[in-house]
Structures are given as structure tokens and as C-alpha cells.
Write a protein that holds these residues in place. Structure first.
Motif: not given
Length: 827
Positions: A54-60
Motif C-alpha cells: 500500500k503506497f501512501r506517497s508519490s515517493r514510495d
């Protein structure tokens, strides 16, 4: 069935499968050529971890760990060999074995090699929201990963070049001050980030005493640059924190040559429930680079067979992932030796896995000498050796073990060992205290006091140090911080001294943990007694510990349990001891049996014996676990564990290595040769010559192994490594060879006087008209527990015949025996 699947998800799955088919047709043969380590036809299935992201940031970003399962049962890392395909590149893109978010949504990602496939699910949220760099969870870990705050760099107590960081990032407030405010903020330049000293120096754009630490293409450089560009913002006090660091794959994986590579993935579990892949911000190190190295990116590269722990540090979390590296050894055939008990079963399993065949059993002559020295600290007499060898009934070795454990010398010899650890000497506990405490130790071993009771009596002791000798445990400590450190070292196997000033750099002991543990002991107080040099140990009604860095009042804290909120008694030690001696305690029994094992085998299963930490893995975890479980089941009786080890075939192996186990230093495939202790050596010399040594202040006939403390001075003992007992570390007893020892053996007064004494063994034998052959046989049996070989006898008789008197020749030959490795070592 199709109608029950949301259209968008169905299309994603279909696209992913389609991509798999196309890719599989084109590249299955290429993949086989690239791996080159195994036949792709033997690959039965593959597995991808994590199974969902689960990604919660564009930088993940997330690395996909892919494991192949071969028909042989072997596991291989395919992370860098598989093709990664995103079903929807508007949501997730894939490259170089990793995935990145591309936009909000849900999709699946597939991995394939040959005709084997696996999928995992991905959810991307908040892609368009701002994602500023976190000082605590990104900028500081970037500096840690590059080694900027290590003990040899800016994390040293005085820093480097006027720039001071907290060691391994244990104090974020201090780091914030140094990075943002100190030097009038000149270390960072938010207008032109790349001109920041924080980036110029470690990238060697300008001179830097620490050398090249940052490459502009590295992720750490990019993180720091962006943090500076964003204005060097710091996190709020209640900001996100890491509560757990998880490593993939799980610890314990076996890597078989030639597949000695393995990617490690680090996942940070945050206090808000989110999980982030922090592999790029994690600092990896190897416990043994001769076995395996690890790259900055977390890729393990095996070098030779053996066992290794890979340490991973992210913020204050330090965890390990252990690997066993095996390879086929030419000529290896497991000899299938019999197992006397579970000790042998556990040792054999590890030896068989790493292909080290055990040595043969030691001879009866070697066994009788070895077991006497290990159990009661002295050589067997000639008569005792004859008696053992004359016993032809099965089980004679076990019977001898039982006899020795019941000898009075056993208690005094093992009291000597614990006297070292408890710092039993006059400077600490005064003269009367020495004798009282020593006698208490002797009686503990005579009664085979359960070890949990032994620890309880020491740690909860109070009252007069004369009437209650165990209270000298606290008198031997200069303060309660030292008592805390001693307790951790002796009973938890942890050297926590580092954590007094900062978080432990090699273990999960924080400064808060140190003072939390200290809170159990800080109320212990001492006062003078009514008798000469007497002290009384008592527990104050109140008293708290303050953390010196934060000023916070510390509540009692236990490893694995946490803070103890309820404080029902003014004497907190009972809470600690109840936890310590609980059968469920993961440290107490293991540390105890490991110390016993070390005394009998010459090295611990964990070595050093008082340094249990993740970066110092056990040589045989199953062996340690089984010994500990048996120790608990037998009521913490030390004699029971000693008996089990002595009766094992492992203990009774020869010290002569074979061709295939000569390089084994840790797995107990053969007995370890080691120097006799100072006390054993002096007693052996006295016993061989039959000339006693006298110790002023002690009764005539006292052996060196029965001396209560090093206050009874003796040059020979001090020269051969008798400890001064200033610390609780077993390492204080030295077994290093020195020039002073060589001088003592070659021309020292102790040996010279005993050899020249006309009432010694060989002079009396000559006076009794014994032949030189008979005298030589006696000397060899007394010193080495065996008769001389035919070659040794021939050379010795020639030397004796060349002397004016047989006594002169025997004096020379006895001196030669004393200087031989066979005499000086336990083998």
C-alpha cells in the motif's frame, strides 16, 4: 464468474496475464541463461514478498523479493532474475526488481521466470498530495546509512571538525540542533541546496576528512538535498515513529553454493499502522565478512560455507537476519557416528549440514585427564588413572563423571570460576567478606543449589555482609549502576555499559532501557555495620532514577515486557528476579548453559559467553535451545547440565582434527585445545613433582584452585593470567601467551625449586631403587596421563645415560614435559 469481478480489476488481471504470456514466450530461455546457477526445469514454483503493498506517497518504492523453490528443496533468490510486470502502469510502474506508484488506484503486479509466475496486489493512495521529506524517518536514516553518525565519524563523543551528531541517531533533538541551528545554520543552504556543506563535504566536492560518503546519484543524497530544499523542516514531537523493523526473508534461510546471493528487504512498521519499504535507508552490516558480505543495497554475497548474521539498522531499530551457507565438499561422507544424547543430535545436525565430519573419540588416557581438569581442576593421580583404565565394564566414562561431580574439589573449583565473575577480592568486600562470600559459593556448589535460587539469593540479598554473604554482591559494586551492569552481563548475557551514555551501537539497548533496568536496583543502599569492616545492605523506601539526557523519571523496564507501570513494593528487585528466573525468560537459562558449555568445551555456543546480541549469532541455536530447556526441566541444576555435556560424544571427541574438519573453529567437530588456567597449571606442576606450594595466610596443602581471591599474591599465578577481579567479564582471565610466561617455564624459580627438591617424585623413585624406565613411566602418567611411547622412552633413556646421575637426567626430562604443549594444554 466474470460478472462478479469489478470491470477495472478484471481488465488489470487480464492485462497482467497477457503480459506474462508474451514475456514468457520471449524470455524463458534468456532467464535460464542469466541465472546460470541451476537448471530452470527444476524450478517448481516462485513466491513474491510482500504479497501486498500500500503506497501512501508519490515517493514510495517497494522491492519485490522473489524466492524460487527447486525440486531438491533448495531455495534460491530470484529477485534480480525475474521479469516484473504491472497490470496497470497508470497506477504502478516496475523496473529493476522494484515498483513505484504512478497514480491513485489498485492493480496487480506479476513476476515471472520461465513458466513460473506469481502475483501481488498494490494499492496507491494520496499520490497527488504533498510528500515532504521527514527529518526523523528519512533525513536522519540517510545520514546513518552513510556512516556519518558512526563512532568513528561525527557520532564520536567530540564529533569531527566541530560537527557533532548523536551516535547512530539516538538523540533527534541533538541532531536537529547540530544540523539546523549550529554554525549559524551554515551547514545547509535552502536557496541553493547543492552548495550546502552537508552535501559538499561527504560528496568530496570540497575537502572532507572522512572521505567520500555520498554520491550525487545515491538515494541518500537525493533525500538530503530535497530536505534542504524544503527548508530543513523538522518533525513535530508527536510525528511518525517506527515501532518495528521487519526483514525479508525470514531469518534462518539456507543458501547453497553456487546460489550464494540473497536480497534483503527492510520494512518499517510505523506507529500509525503504515508499512514502508526502507531498504534504501537501512544500514546493513555482516557479522563475519569472511563468510558473507552485504552491499549497501542489502544484497548478501556469500564467500564460503558457514553461518552469518546480517544486521540491519533503521533509526533506533536493530534486527538481524541469519543465514547458513552450505556447499558440497569433495570427499565428504557422513560417518553416521552414534549419538549419546540430544547434545550429539544437535551438533551432528549442524556438522552434517555444513559437511564437517566429527573427529574420532579421544583415547581413555586423554579422557581421564580432560575430565579431571574440567570437573575438579586437577590432574588425575597415577593411581586414579590406573583405576579408571582397569575398569572394563561398559559405561566407565559415565561412572567416572558421576564420581567427580561428587568430589569436594568440584565445589571449590567451580566456586573459583564464580569468584572471578563476582569480583571476589579484598578491595571490594574486605578480608572477612572474601572468606564469607567464598564459603557461600562453595556451599552453593556442594548442595547443587538450583541456579534460579542462586540468582535470587544474590540479587535480593540484604543485611550484614558477614551474616548474609550473598549481600557482598552489592558490596562488590561501586554503585548501583555497576550492579545493574553486572546483573545484565552475568544473567542476561548483555554488555549494556554503552547504553549508559547513548543507545547501544550493536544491540537494541537504548539509553532509556539502561536507566529503566537501573530503576530495579537504585534503591539498594549500604551503610557501615557494627563490626570491623562490616557493611549492611538494605533497600530504601523510595528513590527514583532520572535519565541524565532528558531528565525524565524512569519507571522500571524489562526486556521483552516494557515499562512496569504498577510498583507495589518499595523493593523492586523481586519483580525483576521473578521475571528473570521465569521458565519463559528467553535469556536466563540460555546464558547459564552457554557459560557451563564454555567452561567444559573451551568456547561458548555464543562466544563471548556474556555477549548475547543479534550481531553475535549462536553457533548452534538448536543445541542452545535444547540445553536451556533441559536445564529448566531439571530444576536449574547445574550438575545435571554438566553431566549431560560430559556424557555426550561431542565432549569426548579427540582434539586431533581430520582433513575435512581442520578449519572448523565454531561447530565442535573436534575438541578445542586450550591453555590450562594459571591455578590448574601450578597445581599440575605441584602434583607431578609431589612438592606442595605454600600460600601465606592459607592452610598448608591448599591448592591454587582453592585460593579464595587474588589477594593471596603469587607471581606465577599472576604471570599466567589469574585475573585481578576488577570486572564481571570472563574475558579478564587471560589465556594469551607472553614472554614472562616463557621465562617462568624456562628458568622460573617455582619450577626450578621443585625440580631440584630431593624429596620430589623422581628423586624418591631413584632413592627407592626404581629403574629409570619405571621413573619415566611414572612421570609421563603423572603429567600426561599416559605412558611414554617407545620412541620417547628410547630418547629419554639415552639422555639419562649421558648424565652423571639418573636424577640429573630425570630433572631435565621433567622440565621438558613441563614445557610441552601436551602438558600445558587441556586437549
Amino acid at each position: 464468474m466474470m460478472s462478479t469481478i469489478p470491470m477495472k480489476r478484471w481488465l488489470s488481471v487480464a492485462l497482467c496475464c497477457c503480459a506474462f504470456v508474451t514475456f514468457g514466450i520471449m524470455t524463458s530461455q534468456v532467464a535460464q541463461a542469466e541465472t546460470g546457477e541451476f537448471d530452470l526445469a527444476t524450478l517448481e514454483r516462485i513466491e513474491v514478498q510482500p504479497t501486498q503493498v500500500k503506497f501512501r506517497s508519490s515517493r514510495d518504492q517497494a522491492i519485490l523479493l522473489v524466492t524460487g523453490y527447486l525440486a531438491s528443496g533448495q531455495l534460491v533468490d530470484l529477485t534480480r532474475e525475474v521479469q516484473v510486470v504491472s497490470a496497470d502502469e497508470a497506477v504502478v510502474v516496475a523496473r529493476d526488481g522494484a515498483i513505484w506508484p504512478a497514480g491513485n488506484g489498485a492493480t496487480e503486479v506479476g513476476v515471472q521466470i520461465g513458466d513460473q509466475k506469481a502475483t501481488m496486489s498494490v494499492l496507491v493512495e494520496a499520490f497527488e498530495e504533498p510528500a515532504p521529506i521527514s527529518f526523523r524517518t528519512e533525513a536522519i536514516p540517510a545520514l546513518t546509512r552513510q556512516g556519518c553518525n558512526s563512532g568513528g565519524c561525527h557520532g564520536s563523543p567530540s564529533g569531527k571538525g566541530g560537527f557533532l551528531l548523536s551516535l547512530e541517531a539516538y538523540d533527534h533533538a541533538m541532531d536537529e540542533q547540530s544540523l539546523v541551528r549550529d554554525a549559524q545554520g551554515r551547514r545547509t543552504n535552502s536557496i541553493d541546496p547543492e552548495q550546502s556543506l552537508l552535501l559538499l563535504k561527504p560528496s568530496m566536492t570540497v575537502e572532507h576528512g572522512g572521505g567520500m560518503r555520498l554520491n550525487k546519484k545515491e538515494y541518500a543524497y537525493q533525500i538530503l538535498r530535497q530536505w534542504i530544499a524544503e527548508g530543513t523542516a523538522v518533525d513535530a514531537a508527536e510525528g511518525k515513529r517506527c515501532v518495528e523493523l521487519q526483514l525479508l526473508p525470514n531469518s534462518g534461510r539456507v543458501l547453497k553454493h553456487p546460489n550464494f546471493r540473497q536480497q534483503i528487504v527492510a520494512l518499517a512498521h510505523m506507529d500509525d499502522g503504515t508499512i514502508r519499504d526502507v531498504t534504501r535507508l537501512t544500514k546493513f552490516t555482516s557479522s563475519d565478512e569472511e563468510i558473507a558480505t552485504v552491499t549497501a543495497a542489502g544484497e548478501v554475497e556469500g564467500r564460503q560455507r558457514g553461518q552469518v548474521a546480517i544486521m540491519a539498522r533503521y533509526l533506533d531499530k536493530l534486527v538481524s537476519c541469519q543465514f547458513t551457507l552450505v556447499r558440497d565438499v569433495e570427499g565428504f561422507v557422513w560417518p553416521d557416528p552414534p549419538a549419546n544424547n540430544y547434545v550429539d543430535e544437535a551438533v551432528y545436525e549442524k556438522l552434517k549440514q555444513l559437511q564437517y565430519p566429527p573427529s574420532e573419540l579421544c583415547t581413555d588416557n586423554d579422557f581421564v585427564r580432560r575430565v579431571y581438569l574440567d570437573v575438579i581442576g586437577v590432574l588425575p593421580t597415577v593411581a586414579e588413572s590406573y583405576q579408571f583404565l582397569a575398569d572394563k565394564e561398559p559405561g566407565r566414562r559415565s561412572r567416572l563423571v558421576d564420581e567427580l561431580l561428587d568430589r569436594p574439589e568440584f565445589a571449590r573449583f567451580w566456586a573459583l570460576k564464580w569468584g572471578d565473575l563476582l569480583r571476589l577480592q579484598k578491595r571490594n568486600v574486605k578480608e572477612t567478606g572474601v572468606h564469607k562470600f567464598y564459603q557461600w559459593l562453595v556451599e552453593s556448589f556442594e548442595q547443587d543449589m538450583p541456579f534460579d535460587q542462586f540468582a535470587r539469593e544474590l540479587l535480593t540479598a540484604q543485611g550484614s555482609t558477614y551474616d548474609h554473604p550473598a549481600a557482598n554482591y552489592y558490596r562488590a559494586a561501586s554503585n548501583m549502576s555497576e550492579a545493574t551492569e553486572t546483573t545484565a552481563q552475568l544473567f542476561l548475557g548483555s554488555r549494556i555499559q554503552c547504553a549508559k551514555c547513548h543507545n547501544h551501537p550493536f544491540e537494541n539497548w537504548t539509553q532509556d532501557n539502561y536507566y529503566g533496568l537501573n530503576a530495579f536496583f537504585n534503591r539498594v543502599t549500604r551503610k557501615p555495620g557494627n563490626r570491623f569492616e562490616e557493611e549492611v545492605v538494605f533497600v530504601a523506601r523510595d528513590g527514583e532514577v532520572r535519565q541524565p539526557r532528558t531528565g525524565q523519571t524512569m519507571k522500571p523496564w524489562l526486556p521483552g515486557i516494557g515499562v512496569i507501570e504498577k510498583d507495589q513494593s518499595h523493593d523492586r528487585r523481586y519483580v525483576f528476579v521473578d521475571w528473570l528466573t521465569s521458565p519463559e525468560n528467553p535469556f536466563f537459562a540460555r546464558v547459564a548453559v552457554n557459560r557451563i558449555w564454555s567452561e567444559l568445551m573451551g568456547q561458548g555456543i555464543v562466544e563471548p559467553v556474556d555477549d548475547f546480541r543479534q550481531s553475535n549469532p549462536s553457533a548452534n541455536p538448536m543445541l542452545l535451545d535444547r540445553l536451556a530447556a533441559d536445564f529448566v526441566a531439571n530444576g536449574y541444576r547445574q550438575k545435571s547440565t554438566i553431566r549431560t555435556i560430559l556424557n555426550s560424544r561431542t565432549y569426548q571427541l579427540s582434539s586431533e582434527a581430520n582433513e575435512l574438519n581442520k578449519n572448523d573453529k565454531r561447530l565442535f567437530s573436534h575438541a578445542k585445545m586450550r591453555m590450562l588456567s594459571a591455578e590448574q597449571l601450578l597445581d599440575a606442576i605441584c602434583q607431578v613433582t609431589q612438592v606442595q606450594e605454600s600460600f601465606p595466610g592459607l592452610p598448608a596443602g591448599t591448592r591454587a584452585t582453592e585460593i579464595p581471591s587474588p589477594d593471596f599474591s603469587h607471581t606465577f599465578l599472576d604471570t599466567f593470567g589469574r585475573p585481578a577481579r576488577t570486572t564481571a567479564c570472563a574475558c579478564e582471565r587471560s589465556d594469551d601467551s607472553t614472554l614472562a610466561q616463557a621465562i617462568q617455564l624456562f628458568n622460573g624459580s617455582i619450577i626450578h625449586k621443585k625440580l631440584a627438591d630431593k624429596q620430589n617424585r623422581f628423586h624418591r623413585l631413584i632413592n627407592e631403587k626404581k629403574t629409570p624406565e619405571a621413573a619415566l613411566d611414572q612421570l609421563y602418567r603423572a603429567a600426561l596421563s599416559r605412558p611414554p611411547t617407545a620412541a620417547e622412552l628410547k630418547v629419554a633413556l639415552q639422555h639419562i645415560s649421558a648424565k652423571e646421575t639418573p636424577g640429573e637426567g630425570l630433572e631435565d626430562l621433567c622440565w621438558v614435559l613441563f614445557n610441552s604443549d601436551e602438558f600445558l594444554t587441556q586437549h
